[in-house]
Design a protein around this motif. Structure first.
Motif, PDB file in Angstrom:
ATOM      1  N   ALA A  12       0.834  -1.204   0.000  1.00  0.00           N
ATOM      2  CA  ALA A  12       0.000   0.000   0.000  1.00  0.00           C
ATOM      3  C   ALA A  12       0.867   1.252   0.000  1.00  0.00           C
ATOM      4  O   ALA A  12       0.576   2.221  -0.707  1.00  0.00           O
ATOM      5  CB  ALA A  12      -0.930  -0.001   1.205  1.00  0.00           C
ATOM      6  N   GLU A  13       1.931   1.234   0.758  1.00  0.00           N
ATOM      7  CA  GLU A  13       2.834   2.383   0.815  1.00  0.00           C
ATOM      8  C   GLU A  13       3.491   2.622  -0.540  1.00  0.00           C
ATOM      9  O   GLU A  13       3.582   3.764  -1.000  1.00  0.00           O
ATOM     10  CB  GLU A  13       3.900   2.149   1.886  1.00  0.00           C
ATOM     11  N   ILE A  14       3.924   1.564  -1.206  1.00  0.00           N
ATOM     12  CA  ILE A  14       4.534   1.693  -2.529  1.00  0.00           C
ATOM     13  C   ILE A  14       3.530   2.246  -3.532  1.00  0.00           C
ATOM     14  O   ILE A  14       3.864   3.099  -4.358  1.00  0.00           O
ATOM     15  CB  ILE A  14       5.099   0.341  -3.007  1.00  0.00           C
ATOM     16  N   LEU A  15       2.289   1.774  -3.462  1.00  0.00           N
ATOM     17  CA  LEU A  15       1.244   2.239  -4.376  1.00  0.00           C
ATOM     18  C   LEU A  15       0.708   3.616  -4.003  1.00  0.00           C
ATOM     19  O   LEU A  15       0.033   4.256  -4.804  1.00  0.00           O
ATOM     20  CB  LEU A  15       0.083   1.239  -4.404  1.00  0.00           C
ATOM     21  N   GLU A  19      -4.316   0.443   2.946  1.00  0.00           N
ATOM     22  CA  GLU A  19      -4.195  -1.025   2.915  1.00  0.00           C
ATOM     23  C   GLU A  19      -5.423  -1.676   2.293  1.00  0.00           C
ATOM     24  O   GLU A  19      -5.355  -2.798   1.816  1.00  0.00           O
ATOM     25  CB  GLU A  19      -3.986  -1.573   4.329  1.00  0.00           C
ATOM     26  N   ARG A  20      -6.512  -0.974   2.272  1.00  0.00           N
ATOM     27  CA  ARG A  20      -7.748  -1.540   1.727  1.00  0.00           C
ATOM     28  C   ARG A  20      -7.611  -1.895   0.241  1.00  0.00           C
ATOM     29  O   ARG A  20      -8.157  -2.904  -0.208  1.00  0.00           O
ATOM     30  CB  ARG A  20      -8.883  -0.548   1.946  1.00  0.00           C
ATOM     31  N   PHE A  21      -6.899  -1.060  -0.528  1.00  0.00           N
ATOM     32  CA  PHE A  21      -6.775  -1.295  -1.969  1.00  0.00           C
ATOM     33  C   PHE A  21      -6.022  -2.595  -2.286  1.00  0.00           C
ATOM     34  O   PHE A  21      -6.545  -3.435  -3.020  1.00  0.00           O
ATOM     35  CB  PHE A  21      -6.129  -0.089  -2.656  1.00  0.00           C
ATOM     36  N   PRO A  22      -4.814  -2.838  -1.729  1.00  0.00           N
ATOM     37  CA  PRO A  22      -4.162  -4.124  -2.011  1.00  0.00           C
ATOM     38  C   PRO A  22      -4.964  -5.322  -1.491  1.00  0.00           C
ATOM     39  O   PRO A  22      -4.987  -6.380  -2.117  1.00  0.00           O
ATOM     40  CB  PRO A  22      -2.810  -4.038  -1.317  1.00  0.00           C
ATOM     41  N   ARG A  23      -5.650  -5.140  -0.378  1.00  0.00           N
ATOM     42  CA  ARG A  23      -6.483  -6.237   0.124  1.00  0.00           C
ATOM     43  C   ARG A  23      -7.612  -6.559  -0.860  1.00  0.00           C
ATOM     44  O   ARG A  23      -7.963  -7.709  -1.069  1.00  0.00           O
ATOM     45  CB  ARG A  23      -7.070  -5.883   1.492  1.00  0.00           C
ATOM     46  N   ARG A  24      -8.184  -5.520  -1.474  1.00  0.00           N
ATOM     47  CA  ARG A  24      -9.229  -5.743  -2.467  1.00  0.00           C
ATOM     48  C   ARG A  24      -8.662  -6.435  -3.706  1.00  0.00           C
ATOM     49  O   ARG A  24      -9.288  -7.333  -4.265  1.00  0.00           O
ATOM     50  CB  ARG A  24      -9.889  -4.425  -2.856  1.00  0.00           C
ATOM     51  N   ARG A  29      -8.554 -11.455  -6.666  1.00  0.00           N
ATOM     52  CA  ARG A  29      -7.549 -12.232  -7.415  1.00  0.00           C
ATOM     53  C   ARG A  29      -7.016 -11.462  -8.621  1.00  0.00           C
ATOM     54  O   ARG A  29      -6.763 -12.017  -9.670  1.00  0.00           O
ATOM     55  CB  ARG A  29      -8.115 -13.575  -7.880  1.00  0.00           C
ATOM     56  N   ARG A  30      -6.811 -10.155  -8.446  1.00  0.00           N
ATOM     57  CA  ARG A  30      -6.289  -9.311  -9.519  1.00  0.00           C
ATOM     58  C   ARG A  30      -4.788  -9.141  -9.437  1.00  0.00           C
ATOM     59  O   ARG A  30      -4.179  -8.530 -10.313  1.00  0.00           O
ATOM     60  CB  ARG A  30      -6.972  -7.946  -9.480  1.00  0.00           C
ATOM     61  N   ILE A  31      -4.174  -9.660  -8.362  1.00  0.00           N
ATOM     62  CA  ILE A  31      -2.731  -9.593  -8.190  1.00  0.00           C
ATOM     63  C   ILE A  31      -2.264 -10.906  -7.573  1.00  0.00           C
ATOM     64  O   ILE A  31      -2.990 -11.521  -6.777  1.00  0.00           O
ATOM     65  CB  ILE A  31      -2.335  -8.381  -7.311  1.00  0.00           C
ATOM     66  N   ALA A  32      -1.073 -11.342  -7.968  1.00  0.00           N
ATOM     67  CA  ALA A  32      -0.518 -12.579  -7.406  1.00  0.00           C
ATOM     68  C   ALA A  32      -0.117 -12.336  -5.948  1.00  0.00           C
ATOM     69  O   ALA A  32       0.343 -11.248  -5.595  1.00  0.00           O
ATOM     70  CB  ALA A  32       0.692 -13.018  -8.214  1.00  0.00           C
TER      71      ALA A  32
END
Length: 69
Positions: A12-15, A19-24, A29-32
């Motif tokens: 999340a920090e890199i993006l 934290e909600r966005f990477p969890r989504r 299943r949009r990211i490995a």
């Protein structure tokens, strides 16, 4: 050498998101991702691939106006 595994918070920090966005992304299943016991980790290369795949290139256009001579 294997990729560094990032926590959801680090991803999340890199993006630059919460934290909600990477969890989504993981839930949809949009990211490995890798499950280490009950922990979820995102490989750095998967995050880079996601960013590359969703990068929009600018449109280059001709100038709208011509100089009057």
């Amino acid at each position: 050498m294997r990729d560094r595994l990032l926590t959801v918070g680090q991803a999340a920090e890199i993006l630059g998101t919460t934290e909600r966005f990477p969890r989504r992304l993981i839930a949809e299943r949009r990211i490995a991702f890798v499950k280490v016991g009950r922990h979820v980790r995102i490989p750095e290369s998967a995050l880079a691939s996601f960013v590359d795949a969703h990068t929009v290139q600018p449109i280059t256009t001709r100038p709208r106006f011509r100089a009057v001579a």
